[in-house]
Design a protein around this motif. Structure first.
Motif, PDB file in Angstrom:
ATOM      1  N   ARG A 125      40.907  43.895  37.402  1.00 59.47           N
ATOM      2  CA  ARG A 125      40.575  44.681  38.335  1.00 59.47           C
ATOM      3  C   ARG A 125      39.624  45.705  37.973  1.00 59.47           C
ATOM      4  NH1 ARG A 125      44.249  41.203  40.393  1.00 59.47           N
ATOM      5  NH2 ARG A 125      42.385  39.947  39.751  1.00 59.47           N
ATOM      6  N   GLU A 160      36.365  43.924  37.745  1.00 59.56           N
ATOM      7  CA  GLU A 160      35.828  43.532  39.201  1.00 59.56           C
ATOM      8  C   GLU A 160      35.384  44.941  39.931  1.00 59.56           C
ATOM      9  OE1 GLU A 160      39.023  41.379  41.146  1.00 59.56           O
ATOM     10  OE2 GLU A 160      38.523  39.706  40.169  1.00 59.56           O
ATOM     11  N   GLU A 161      36.256  46.000  39.832  1.00 58.78           N
ATOM     12  CA  GLU A 161      35.357  46.994  40.411  1.00 58.78           C
ATOM     13  C   GLU A 161      33.986  47.736  39.835  1.00 58.78           C
ATOM     14  OE1 GLU A 161      37.470  51.393  40.372  1.00 58.78           O
ATOM     15  OE2 GLU A 161      38.852  49.602  41.353  1.00 58.78           O
TER      16      GLU A 161
END
Ligand SMILES: *Cc1c(COP(=O)(O)O)cnc(C)c1O
Length: 379
Positions: A45, A48-49
């Protein structure tokens, strides 16, 4: 900077980890769950950010490349265009997919793939191009994508050196077809070992997240919720290539520290350029260190410099150096069949020298390294 027998040692590269990484690893140890679980999900995550794209984490950069190629449908009988001047990991990953890596020459300014040479090597079997972002620079990336489009090829970027590099204002891995990063111990960020694939292609990401867990369909989501599949199906060749929570816990801390790593690497490279750009016996890569986050700092020596003697003398003064890389077409496994020389690659290989580059160096260290280097070659 380290000391060895009271003498300063300028290491070529090294892992830069500290208390935050140690505490994160200790916490995973205390949880008594070291495998793939919530920490891997959290690292994905975070990536991905950072990249603004879907990301799947795996055991290392080599397996990330192999799985990306497999998910793009690259298979035995296919040919993949790739520059010879890269770490053997790139070639082994292509060959592990069953395809044949076709060794191409490089551009003399950026050491990225020479598209004129590549275009001569396109056949009906050519299915993909693997641009290698050598030393962190991407070369003319939009030309590479135009080339891929013209020839109907997938582009799988080997961005192992280029975590954090931007091109036309956008991060490598946030644009293009598929990008692969390595988080091995000395790369721009590390998770001990580790790697990832970034892409907008949802089906490709799903296929890789199954393939990294022996092809067990949807096992990733089970593990993220602390469960294991037992009534599962497998529809394709899979591999044991997932990342562990132990590794991801290091990666999570490194990603937080990345802004500092980035500015440090860029500052050191900019200083090397200042000190070396006017020296006649040295050529530098044409990289802009506002955009490029350099993983290594190679220079090209004039022909009359004896590289082996220079490396010995520098080491005696505490300066480690490297040679990146022995070209793959010189390796028995990849080159002996139909060996052809590659003019720029072979010239560069005979003269290239890599200087120390890692975020624990300071500006004064670069000054000292450049001093030692210049006093050896200028006389
Ligand atoms: C490090 C590296 C890889 C592979 O990464 P690993 O994580 O070591 O498997 C691939 N290509 C290049 C150019 C690299 O430097």
């Amino acid at each position: 900077m380290d000391t060895l027998k009271n003498k300063t040692l300028y290491r070529l590269s090294k892992s830069c980890v500290g208390a935050a990484e140690s505490a994160a690893v200790a916490a995973v140890m205390r949880s008594e769950f070291l495998g793939m679980g919530t920490k891997v999900k959290e690292f994905e995550r975070g990536l991905e950010e950072f990249l603004g794209r879907r990301v799947v984490c795996v055991a290392n950069g080599t397996s990330a490349l192999q799985l990306a190629l497999q998910a793009c449908g690259i298979k035995p009988g296919d040919e993949v265009l790739v520059q010879s001047l890269t770490y053997v990991a790139t070639f082994q990953a292509i060959s592990a997919s069953g395809a044949t890596p076709i060794a191409c020459d490089i551009c003399p300014k950026t050491f990225t793939i020479d598209l004129d040479d590549a275009s001569k090597k396109v056949t009906s079997r050519t299915k993909a191009i693997v641009p290698v972002h050598y030393a962190g620079g991407v070369g003319p990336l939009s030309d590479i994508y135009a080339f891929a489009k013209n020839h109907g090829l997938r582009a799988i970027e080997d961005a192992a050196h280029a975590f954090g590099t931007t091109y036309a204002g956008k991060l490598v891995g946030s644009i293009g077809d598929v990008a692969v990063f390595s988080f091995d111990g000395i790369k721009n960020i590390t998770s001990g070992e580790g790697g990832c694939v970034a892409s907008n292609d949802e089906a490709l990401i799903q296929s890789i997240s199954d393939a990294r867990l022996l092809g067990v369909i949807n096992d990733s989501n089970q593990r993220y919720s602390g469960e294991r599949s037992w009534d599962f199906d497998v529809k394709e060749q899979g591999w044991r290539y997932h990342m562990s929570d132990l590794m991801a816990s290091i990666g999570i801390e490194q990603l937080k520290r990345f802004p500092d790593f980035r500015s440090k690497r860029q500052e050191l490279a900019t200083r090397y350029v200042e000190l070396l750009q006017n020296e006649k016996k040295i050529e530098l890569l044409q990289n802009n260190y506002h955009d490029v986050v350099p993983h290594i700092f190679p220079i090209i020596l004039e022909k009359d410099v004896n590289r082996n003697a220079l490396r010995r003398n520098l080491l005696a003064k505490g300066v480690e150096t490297g040679v990146h890389y022995k070209p793959n077409h010189h390796l028995t496994f990849f080159g002996s069949k139909n060996y052809k020389s590659l003019v720029t690659t072979d010239d560069v290989f005979s003269r290239i020298l890599t200087l120390p580059m890692h975020p624990d160096l300071v500006r004064a260290d670069v000054d000292a390294v450049a001093d030692h280097l210049l006093s050896e070659i200028v006389n």
